[in-house]
Structures are given as structure tokens and as C-alpha cells.
Design a protein around this motif. Structure first.
Motif, PDB file in Angstrom:
ATOM      1  N   GLU A 186      -8.170  -4.825  -9.493  1.00 59.83           N
ATOM      2  CA  GLU A 186      -9.319  -4.076 -10.001  1.00 59.83           C
ATOM      3  C   GLU A 186      -9.712  -2.926  -9.094  1.00 59.83           C
ATOM      4  O   GLU A 186     -10.342  -1.970  -9.533  1.00 59.83           O
ATOM      5  CB  GLU A 186     -10.513  -5.013 -10.188  1.00 59.83           C
ATOM      6  CG  GLU A 186     -10.355  -5.969 -11.362  1.00 59.83           C
ATOM      7  CD  GLU A 186     -11.516  -6.935 -11.486  1.00 59.83           C
ATOM      8  OE1 GLU A 186     -12.311  -7.037 -10.517  1.00 59.83           O
ATOM      9  OE2 GLU A 186     -11.621  -7.611 -12.536  1.00 59.83           O
ATOM     10  N   THR A 187      -9.341  -3.012  -7.824  1.00 61.03           N
ATOM     11  CA  THR A 187      -9.784  -2.007  -6.852  1.00 61.03           C
ATOM     12  C   THR A 187      -8.653  -1.111  -6.352  1.00 61.03           C
ATOM     13  O   THR A 187      -8.877  -0.250  -5.498  1.00 61.03           O
ATOM     14  CB  THR A 187     -10.447  -2.689  -5.644  1.00 61.03           C
ATOM     15  OG1 THR A 187      -9.542  -3.652  -5.077  1.00 61.03           O
ATOM     16  CG2 THR A 187     -11.731  -3.394  -6.063  1.00 61.03           C
ATOM     17  N   HIS A 188      -7.442  -1.306  -6.874  1.00 59.12           N
ATOM     18  CA  HIS A 188      -6.305  -0.488  -6.451  1.00 59.12           C
ATOM     19  C   HIS A 188      -5.546  -0.003  -7.684  1.00 59.12           C
ATOM     20  O   HIS A 188      -5.330  -0.773  -8.623  1.00 59.12           O
ATOM     21  CB  HIS A 188      -5.359  -1.284  -5.560  1.00 59.12           C
ATOM     22  CG  HIS A 188      -5.942  -1.682  -4.243  1.00 59.12           C
ATOM     23  ND1 HIS A 188      -6.827  -2.729  -4.120  1.00 59.12           N
ATOM     24  CD2 HIS A 188      -5.780  -1.158  -2.999  1.00 59.12           C
ATOM     25  CE1 HIS A 188      -7.182  -2.851  -2.848  1.00 59.12           C
ATOM     26  NE2 HIS A 188      -6.574  -1.901  -2.155  1.00 59.12           N
ATOM     27  N   GLU A 189      -5.162   1.252  -7.655  1.00 58.17           N
ATOM     28  CA  GLU A 189      -4.379   1.806  -8.751  1.00 58.17           C
ATOM     29  C   GLU A 189      -2.943   1.301  -8.650  1.00 58.17           C
ATOM     30  O   GLU A 189      -2.271   1.493  -7.644  1.00 58.17           O
ATOM     31  CB  GLU A 189      -4.400   3.330  -8.705  1.00 58.17           C
ATOM     32  CG  GLU A 189      -3.691   3.984  -9.880  1.00 58.17           C
ATOM     33  CD  GLU A 189      -3.819   5.488  -9.870  1.00 58.17           C
ATOM     34  OE1 GLU A 189      -3.112   6.132 -10.674  1.00 58.17           O
ATOM     35  OE2 GLU A 189      -4.606   6.024  -9.059  1.00 58.17           O
ATOM     36  N   LEU A 190      -2.482   0.642  -9.697  1.00 56.21           N
ATOM     37  CA  LEU A 190      -1.137   0.093  -9.732  1.00 56.21           C
ATOM     38  C   LEU A 190      -0.409   0.580 -10.973  1.00 56.21           C
ATOM     39  O   LEU A 190      -1.030   0.865 -12.001  1.00 56.21           O
ATOM     40  CB  LEU A 190      -1.185  -1.444  -9.770  1.00 56.21           C
ATOM     41  CG  LEU A 190      -1.725  -2.176  -8.539  1.00 56.21           C
ATOM     42  CD1 LEU A 190      -1.892  -3.657  -8.860  1.00 56.21           C
ATOM     43  CD2 LEU A 190      -0.816  -1.979  -7.346  1.00 56.21           C
ATOM     44  N   ALA A 191       0.891   0.663 -10.894  1.00 57.63           N
ATOM     45  CA  ALA A 191       1.688   0.963 -12.072  1.00 57.63           C
ATOM     46  C   ALA A 191       1.470  -0.134 -13.109  1.00 57.63           C
ATOM     47  O   ALA A 191       1.268  -1.302 -12.748  1.00 57.63           O
ATOM     48  CB  ALA A 191       3.161   1.054 -11.694  1.00 57.63           C
ATOM     49  N   PRO A 192       1.492   0.195 -14.392  1.00 52.02           N
ATOM     50  CA  PRO A 192       1.290  -0.830 -15.429  1.00 52.02           C
ATOM     51  C   PRO A 192       2.212  -2.030 -15.255  1.00 52.02           C
ATOM     52  O   PRO A 192       1.788  -3.177 -15.447  1.00 52.02           O
ATOM     53  CB  PRO A 192       1.569  -0.069 -16.722  1.00 52.02           C
ATOM     54  CG  PRO A 192       1.211   1.346 -16.407  1.00 52.02           C
ATOM     55  CD  PRO A 192       1.607   1.550 -14.980  1.00 52.02           C
ATOM     56  N   ALA A 248       8.678  -5.513  -7.624  1.00 54.10           N
ATOM     57  CA  ALA A 248       8.435  -6.278  -6.403  1.00 54.10           C
ATOM     58  C   ALA A 248       6.942  -6.430  -6.127  1.00 54.10           C
ATOM     59  O   ALA A 248       6.474  -7.505  -5.729  1.00 54.10           O
ATOM     60  CB  ALA A 248       9.122  -5.598  -5.211  1.00 54.10           C
ATOM     61  N   ILE A 249       6.193  -5.355  -6.325  1.00 54.27           N
ATOM     62  CA  ILE A 249       4.744  -5.418  -6.101  1.00 54.27           C
ATOM     63  C   ILE A 249       4.121  -6.463  -7.024  1.00 54.27           C
ATOM     64  O   ILE A 249       3.309  -7.301  -6.591  1.00 54.27           O
ATOM     65  CB  ILE A 249       4.112  -4.034  -6.327  1.00 54.27           C
ATOM     66  CG1 ILE A 249       4.544  -3.067  -5.210  1.00 54.27           C
ATOM     67  CG2 ILE A 249       2.589  -4.131  -6.398  1.00 54.27           C
ATOM     68  CD1 ILE A 249       4.164  -1.625  -5.462  1.00 54.27           C
ATOM     69  N   GLU A 295       0.795  -1.225   0.000  1.00 52.18           N
ATOM     70  CA  GLU A 295       0.000   0.000   0.000  1.00 52.18           C
ATOM     71  C   GLU A 295       0.833   1.284   0.000  1.00 52.18           C
ATOM     72  O   GLU A 295       0.611   2.162  -0.856  1.00 52.18           O
ATOM     73  CB  GLU A 295      -0.975  -0.006   1.173  1.00 52.18           C
ATOM     74  CG  GLU A 295      -1.951   1.162   1.182  1.00 52.18           C
ATOM     75  CD  GLU A 295      -2.806   1.222  -0.090  1.00 52.18           C
ATOM     76  OE1 GLU A 295      -3.199   2.337  -0.483  1.00 52.18           O
ATOM     77  OE2 GLU A 295      -3.064   0.160  -0.693  1.00 52.18           O
ATOM     78  N   PRO A 296       1.803   1.460   0.888  1.00 52.81           N
ATOM     79  CA  PRO A 296       2.546   2.730   0.879  1.00 52.81           C
ATOM     80  C   PRO A 296       3.506   2.866  -0.297  1.00 52.81           C
ATOM     81  O   PRO A 296       4.131   3.921  -0.463  1.00 52.81           O
ATOM     82  CB  PRO A 296       3.315   2.689   2.210  1.00 52.81           C
ATOM     83  CG  PRO A 296       3.458   1.244   2.523  1.00 52.81           C
ATOM     84  CD  PRO A 296       2.219   0.585   2.001  1.00 52.81           C
ATOM     85  N   ASN A 297       3.617   1.818  -1.107  1.00 52.77           N
ATOM     86  CA  ASN A 297       4.567   1.822  -2.221  1.00 52.77           C
ATOM     87  C   ASN A 297       3.908   1.816  -3.591  1.00 52.77           C
ATOM     88  O   ASN A 297       4.606   1.811  -4.610  1.00 52.77           O
ATOM     89  CB  ASN A 297       5.496   0.606  -2.095  1.00 52.77           C
ATOM     90  CG  ASN A 297       6.388   0.691  -0.875  1.00 52.77           C
ATOM     91  OD1 ASN A 297       7.334   1.463  -0.849  1.00 52.77           O
ATOM     92  ND2 ASN A 297       6.075  -0.104   0.153  1.00 52.77           N
ATOM     93  N   ARG A 298       2.581   1.826  -3.626  1.00 57.01           N
ATOM     94  CA  ARG A 298       1.893   1.699  -4.913  1.00 57.01           C
ATOM     95  C   ARG A 298       2.234   2.827  -5.878  1.00 57.01           C
ATOM     96  O   ARG A 298       2.268   2.636  -7.088  1.00 57.01           O
ATOM     97  CB  ARG A 298       0.375   1.635  -4.707  1.00 57.01           C
ATOM     98  CG  ARG A 298      -0.121   0.292  -4.217  1.00 57.01           C
ATOM     99  CD  ARG A 298      -1.626   0.152  -4.346  1.00 57.01           C
ATOM    100  NE  ARG A 298      -2.379   1.071  -3.508  1.00 57.01           N
ATOM    101  CZ  ARG A 298      -3.140   2.062  -3.964  1.00 57.01           C
ATOM    102  NH1 ARG A 298      -3.244   2.278  -5.271  1.00 57.01           N
ATOM    103  NH2 ARG A 298      -3.790   2.844  -3.118  1.00 57.01           N
ATOM    104  N   GLY A 299       2.492   4.017  -5.362  1.00 56.13           N
ATOM    105  CA  GLY A 299       2.789   5.149  -6.225  1.00 56.13           C
ATOM    106  C   GLY A 299       4.263   5.372  -6.483  1.00 56.13           C
ATOM    107  O   GLY A 299       4.633   6.339  -7.170  1.00 56.13           O
ATOM    108  N   ASP A 300       5.097   4.495  -5.982  1.00 58.03           N
ATOM    109  CA  ASP A 300       6.539   4.662  -6.142  1.00 58.03           C
ATOM    110  C   ASP A 300       6.933   4.440  -7.600  1.00 58.03           C
ATOM    111  O   ASP A 300       6.493   3.490  -8.237  1.00 58.03           O
ATOM    112  CB  ASP A 300       7.275   3.664  -5.240  1.00 58.03           C
ATOM    113  CG  ASP A 300       8.726   4.045  -5.013  1.00 58.03           C
ATOM    114  OD1 ASP A 300       9.473   4.165  -6.008  1.00 58.03           O
ATOM    115  OD2 ASP A 300       9.117   4.209  -3.847  1.00 58.03           O
TER     116      ASP A 300
END
Length: 216
Positions: free
Chosen positions: A198-204, A177-178, A164-169
Motif C-alpha cells: 500500500e505504501t510502495h509503488e510496485l509493478a502489477p 521475484a519481488i 527497493e532498488p529493483n521496484r522500477g525494473d
């Protein structure tokens, strides 16, 4: 044992392979040119029973005094060898942290994170949560990938907490790693991983890696 390891590496050196190995790993340390099969054979020949303090001293000495990268690989081989399983407890956590922070590259960090570190669960869970928000990117990567070999023992709630705290890194090694952490759990519960994606924004990159083995 330390000297036997050093001598064994030197005896197996292949100068023709060494430059390519160093270039591939982008390593400041030079290589002997000893590939994995040679290191495994060396371990069979020279590893011996060690008391806990001796075990840690061998690991630290090979690591800290390394002049060639394979010496660090052998330090990790000592760290992970079955002979020393009893030594790999929570008291070894400061050693693991040192190797992760000073290793600071995927070939070294991942060996610690996905094996000895993850094996400390569930006791190490609070530490992983703290590492997931640490300034050091390799501690954050270690927290995220610590469970990739745990299969049905994976604590998915903990994995999500570390992600969670790394999703926007924007760091490649965090995004990768994610995806790796989620992909490993998808073998066990693909529906949970699909729902998470589907419910969390992730880097491609993270999303692509997470769903690589999932039919959607």
C-alpha cells in the motif's frame, strides 16, 4: 563419481522427452530426457562421501563440462545434498556466485538462491545488499528470493532493502521475484506485506504475486 553420474544419466536417457524438455526451458544445452525422479534415484545410487575440495571439484566439473542440461541439474544436486552440509559455508560463496551468473536462467539460479545462498544468512546479508544493485539481473533476482524458504527467520528489512532498488525494473524475472519474496513473507506477517504494498509503488505483476495468498 563424476563418471558414474554421466553414465547414469546416459543410461536413463529418454529421447522422446528430451526435445520438449529443452523447448520448455529454452535451453541451448540439449537434454537427455531424464526427469527429476530419475535424477533423484541416480543420486541415491552414486553419491558418496566427499571432502570439501572434492565436493567443489565435482560440482564445478559437472557444471563446466556439461553437454546436457541434466548434468547441471546433478551438479546442483551435489551442491545441495545433505551429505555435504558442512561444506556449505561462506567459503562456498564464490561457487554460488559462479553458478548464478553462468546459470543465467530461473531453473538453475533459483535452486542456488533459495537454498544454499539463503542458508548463509545472516552472514551473507551485506553481499545480498550489494547484489541487489548489481548489473547482473540474476544476482539481483538471487538477492531478492534468497529468503523465500526462511519463514520466521526472514529478515524483512533486508528483503525490503533488496527489493527497493529493483521496484522500477521492467524485467519479468525481477518483477516476479519481488512478488515471490513478498508472498513468502505474507504467510508469516500478512499485515506487513499489505502495508508494504500500500505504501510502495510496485509493478502489477509484483503486487498481484505478493498478495496472492492474502485476504484484503
Amino acid at each position: 563419481m563424476i563418471e558414474a553420474i554421466r553414465a547414469g544419466l546416459a543410461a536413463r536417457a529418454d529421447p522422446a522427452k528430451a526435445p520438449d524438455m529443452q523447448r520448455y526451458m529454452k535451453s541451448q544445452l540439449p537434454f537427455y530426457g531424464v526427469q527429476k525422479a530419475g535424477r533423484v534415484q541416480l543420486a541415491r545410487e552414486v553419491f558418496e562421501p566427499l571432502e570439501r575440495d572434492e565436493w567443489e571439484r565435482v560440482v564445478r566439473t559437472l557444471w563446466d563440462e556439461a553437454r546436457f542440461r541434466e548434468e547441471r541439474y546433478m551438479a546442483l544436486a551435489v551442491l545441495k545434498d545433505r551429505r555435504y552440509r558442512a561444506h556449505r559455508d561462506m567459503a562456498a560463496l564464490p561457487l554460488y556466485e559462479k553458478l548464478i551468473v553462468t546459470g543465467a536462467w530461473w531453473d538453475l539460479v533459483d535452486e542456488v538462491a533459495t537454498g544454499p545462498l539463503g542458508a548463509l544468512l545472516p552472514d551473507v546479508a551485506p553481499v545480498l545488499r550489494a547484489w541487489a544493485v548489481d548489473e547482473d539481473l540474476w544476482k539481483r533476482r538471487a538477492a531478492i528470493i534468497a529468503q523465500v524458504t526462511r519463514k520466521r527467520e526472514t529478515d524483512f528489512e533486508l528483503l525490503q532493502a533488496c527489493i527497493e532498488p529493483n521496484r522500477g525494473d521492467r524485467e519479468f524475472f525481477i518483477r516476479k521475484a519481488i512478488g515471490w519474496g513478498l508472498r513468502s513473507y505474507a504467510w508469516i506477517d500478512p499485515e506487513a506485506v499489505v502495508a508494504y504494498c500500500e505504501t510502495h509503488e510496485l509493478a502489477p505483476l509484483s503486487r498481484r504475486e505478493a498478495l496472492k495468498n492474502v485476504r484484503t
